[in-house]
Design a protein around this motif. Structure first.
Motif, PDB file in Angstrom:
ATOM      1  N   LYS A 206     -30.049  10.253  15.022  1.00 66.37           N
ATOM      2  CA  LYS A 206     -30.196   9.964  16.389  1.00 66.37           C
ATOM      3  C   LYS A 206     -29.812   9.430  17.362  1.00 66.37           C
ATOM      4  CE  LYS A 206     -34.631  12.274  15.114  1.00 66.37           C
ATOM      5  NZ  LYS A 206     -35.637  12.374  15.504  1.00 66.37           N
ATOM      6  N   HIS A 207     -29.222   9.654  18.556  1.00 59.28           N
ATOM      7  CA  HIS A 207     -28.362   9.084  19.402  1.00 59.28           C
ATOM      8  C   HIS A 207     -28.821   8.828  20.543  1.00 59.28           C
ATOM      9  CE1 HIS A 207     -25.743   6.103  16.145  1.00 59.28           C
ATOM     10  NE2 HIS A 207     -25.982   7.589  16.312  1.00 59.28           N
ATOM     11  N   SER A 208     -28.606   8.349  21.891  1.00 55.34           N
ATOM     12  CA  SER A 208     -28.866   8.956  22.737  1.00 55.34           C
ATOM     13  C   SER A 208     -27.830   9.442  23.568  1.00 55.34           C
ATOM     14  CB  SER A 208     -29.035   8.003  23.729  1.00 55.34           C
ATOM     15  OG  SER A 208     -28.122   6.518  24.100  1.00 55.34           O
ATOM     16  N   GLY A 209     -28.714  10.739  24.517  1.00 55.07           N
ATOM     17  CA  GLY A 209     -27.605  11.078  24.577  1.00 55.07           C
ATOM     18  C   GLY A 209     -26.742  11.260  26.233  1.00 55.07           C
ATOM     19  N   PRO A 210     -26.065  11.857  26.902  1.00 54.49           N
ATOM     20  CA  PRO A 210     -25.149  11.977  28.083  1.00 54.49           C
ATOM     21  C   PRO A 210     -26.902  12.121  29.116  1.00 54.49           C
ATOM     22  CG  PRO A 210     -24.931  13.976  27.632  1.00 54.49           C
ATOM     23  CD  PRO A 210     -25.929  13.519  26.327  1.00 54.49           C
ATOM     24  N   ALA A 211     -26.242  12.524  30.410  1.00 52.63           N
ATOM     25  CA  ALA A 211     -27.449  12.608  31.428  1.00 52.63           C
ATOM     26  C   ALA A 211     -28.543  13.692  30.969  1.00 52.63           C
ATOM     27  CB  ALA A 211     -27.039  13.150  32.985  1.00 52.63           C
ATOM     28  N   TYR A 212     -30.016  13.629  30.766  1.00 48.04           N
ATOM     29  CA  TYR A 212     -31.071  14.652  31.004  1.00 48.04           C
ATOM     30  C   TYR A 212     -30.117  14.534  29.698  1.00 48.04           C
ATOM     31  CZ  TYR A 212     -31.844  14.322  36.480  1.00 48.04           C
ATOM     32  OH  TYR A 212     -31.596  14.067  37.940  1.00 48.04           O
ATOM     33  N   LYS A 213     -30.461  14.254  28.915  1.00 47.23           N
ATOM     34  CA  LYS A 213     -30.375  14.298  27.066  1.00 47.23           C
ATOM     35  C   LYS A 213     -30.707  13.735  26.484  1.00 47.23           C
ATOM     36  CE  LYS A 213     -28.855  18.216  23.841  1.00 47.23           C
ATOM     37  NZ  LYS A 213     -29.376  18.732  23.895  1.00 47.23           N
ATOM     38  N   ARG A 214     -31.970  13.439  25.830  1.00 49.09           N
ATOM     39  CA  ARG A 214     -32.645  12.324  25.097  1.00 49.09           C
ATOM     40  C   ARG A 214     -31.934  11.476  23.978  1.00 49.09           C
ATOM     41  NH1 ARG A 214     -36.692  11.344  22.056  1.00 49.09           N
ATOM     42  NH2 ARG A 214     -36.789  13.538  21.298  1.00 49.09           N
ATOM     43  N   GLU A 215     -31.640  13.392  23.604  1.00 45.61           N
ATOM     44  CA  GLU A 215     -31.056  12.777  22.036  1.00 45.61           C
ATOM     45  C   GLU A 215     -29.623  14.108  21.544  1.00 45.61           C
ATOM     46  OE1 GLU A 215     -35.224  11.487  19.574  1.00 45.61           O
ATOM     47  OE2 GLU A 215     -34.160  13.741  18.930  1.00 45.61           O
ATOM     48  N   VAL A 216     -29.150  13.112  20.617  1.00 42.44           N
ATOM     49  CA  VAL A 216     -28.287  13.828  19.990  1.00 42.44           C
ATOM     50  C   VAL A 216     -27.476  13.649  19.223  1.00 42.44           C
ATOM     51  CG1 VAL A 216     -26.667  14.734  23.180  1.00 42.44           C
ATOM     52  CG2 VAL A 216     -25.888  12.235  21.266  1.00 42.44           C
ATOM     53  N   ILE A 217     -26.733  14.155  17.950  1.00 40.69           N
ATOM     54  CA  ILE A 217     -26.879  14.125  17.294  1.00 40.69           C
ATOM     55  C   ILE A 217     -25.646  13.609  16.364  1.00 40.69           C
ATOM     56  CG2 ILE A 217     -26.903  14.978  14.433  1.00 40.69           C
ATOM     57  CD1 ILE A 217     -29.250  14.653  15.522  1.00 40.69           C
ATOM     58  N   ARG A 218     -25.077  12.143  14.841  1.00 42.18           N
ATOM     59  CA  ARG A 218     -23.839  12.061  14.718  1.00 42.18           C
ATOM     60  C   ARG A 218     -24.722  12.038  13.448  1.00 42.18           C
ATOM     61  NH1 ARG A 218     -21.103   6.817  15.920  1.00 42.18           N
ATOM     62  NH2 ARG A 218     -22.583   6.079  14.964  1.00 42.18           N
ATOM     63  N   ALA A 219     -24.512  13.297  12.160  1.00 43.55           N
ATOM     64  CA  ALA A 219     -24.330  13.665  10.681  1.00 43.55           C
ATOM     65  C   ALA A 219     -23.021  12.964  10.217  1.00 43.55           C
ATOM     66  CB  ALA A 219     -24.846  14.820  10.587  1.00 43.55           C
ATOM     67  N   VAL A 220     -23.611  12.362   9.127  1.00 47.44           N
ATOM     68  CA  VAL A 220     -22.487  11.638   8.421  1.00 47.44           C
ATOM     69  C   VAL A 220     -22.545  12.026   6.643  1.00 47.44           C
ATOM     70  CG1 VAL A 220     -21.749   9.570   7.666  1.00 47.44           C
ATOM     71  CG2 VAL A 220     -22.331   9.440  10.011  1.00 47.44           C
ATOM     72  N   LYS A 221     -21.435  12.313   5.971  1.00 50.88           N
ATOM     73  CA  LYS A 221     -21.228  12.976   4.694  1.00 50.88           C
ATOM     74  C   LYS A 221     -21.538  11.171   3.926  1.00 50.88           C
ATOM     75  CE  LYS A 221     -19.094  15.970   1.487  1.00 50.88           C
ATOM     76  NZ  LYS A 221     -17.205  16.429   1.714  1.00 50.88           N
TER      77      LYS A 221
END
Length: 223
Positions: A206-221
């Motif tokens: 879980k990573h911090s997102g852009p404006a007005y988006k708390r979290e975004v995802i990076r999924a690693v194989k």
């Protein structure tokens, strides 16, 4: 299929498109450019350049859409002088007359958005010395390839509009086309999306997102 759309201006001055069929914007209304930059370039492409430092990057995009993600990728490749071969799949292309109204080139100081949209489908097109593109016209679930990718931009419409694209089955398909250590980035961090990614073997960050988006995802194989 003719898709009914209209151009909109987002909060950071960049355009997006609104789809009447899905009742979804192609990008965040709080800033199309900053969303794509954060989710797909900073968390995706820049990380891939670091992890795979000795080889050209092969990226795959679910949803060519407005071409913004491909444009930012081409810009980053040129600035860093790192070769990227970008594959993007799109079932319902934006009409060229509408694509030509998008303001991304003016905003970013680039000059190849029209080339991206006008590129022939299902053929490799060299956009500049460090970036080539192949646009695949079709449905993700029917996509087949022998290629393996370092990076996936998963930019489908939100799960409430396209629930069929956020399933274990689709994420398993994505894992299968990724190289070991490869990554999938997406703006959607819903709990069941994370669970479906984990169910097929991804390590979910879980990573911090852009404006007005708390979290975004990076999924690693796993490597």
């Amino acid at each position: 299929m003719k898709v009914s759309t209209r151009l909109v201006l987002t909060a950071d001055g960049s355009h997006s498109i609104y789809s009447e069929e899905t009742r979804q914007h192609y990008h965040s209304i709080h800033g199309a450019w900053q969303e794509s930059r954060r989710v797909f370039i900073e968390l995706g492409l820049q990380e891939a350049f670091g992890r795979f430092s000795d080889e050209p990057i092969r990226s795959f995009e679910m949803g060519f859409g407005t071409g913004l993600n491909a444009l930012l990728t081409a810009q980053e490749a040129e600035q860093r002088q790192r070769y990227v071969h970008h594959t993007a799949i799109e079932a319902y292309p934006v009409p060229l007359d509408e694509a030509h109204q998008l303001n991304f080139d003016q905003l970013l100081g680039t000059n190849y958005l029209h080339q991206l949209h006008e590129a022939d489908w299902n053929q490799i097109v060299q956009i500049h010395p460090f970036f080539s593109l192949i646009k695949v016209h079709g449905m993700l679930q029917e996509f087949q390839t022998v290629d393996r990718f370092h990076l996936i931009y998963f930019d489908a419409f939100a799960p409430e509009a396209q629930p069929e694209l956020w399933t274990e089955t689709v994420f398993r398909q994505m894992a299968d086309i990724l190289l070991p250590g490869g990554m999938l980035t997406t703006y959607c961090s819903k709990g069941y999306v994370q669970r479906n990614l984990k169910a097929v073997g991804f390590h979910v960050e879980k990573h911090s997102g852009p404006a007005y988006k708390r979290e975004v995802i990076r999924a690693v194989k796993p490597a």
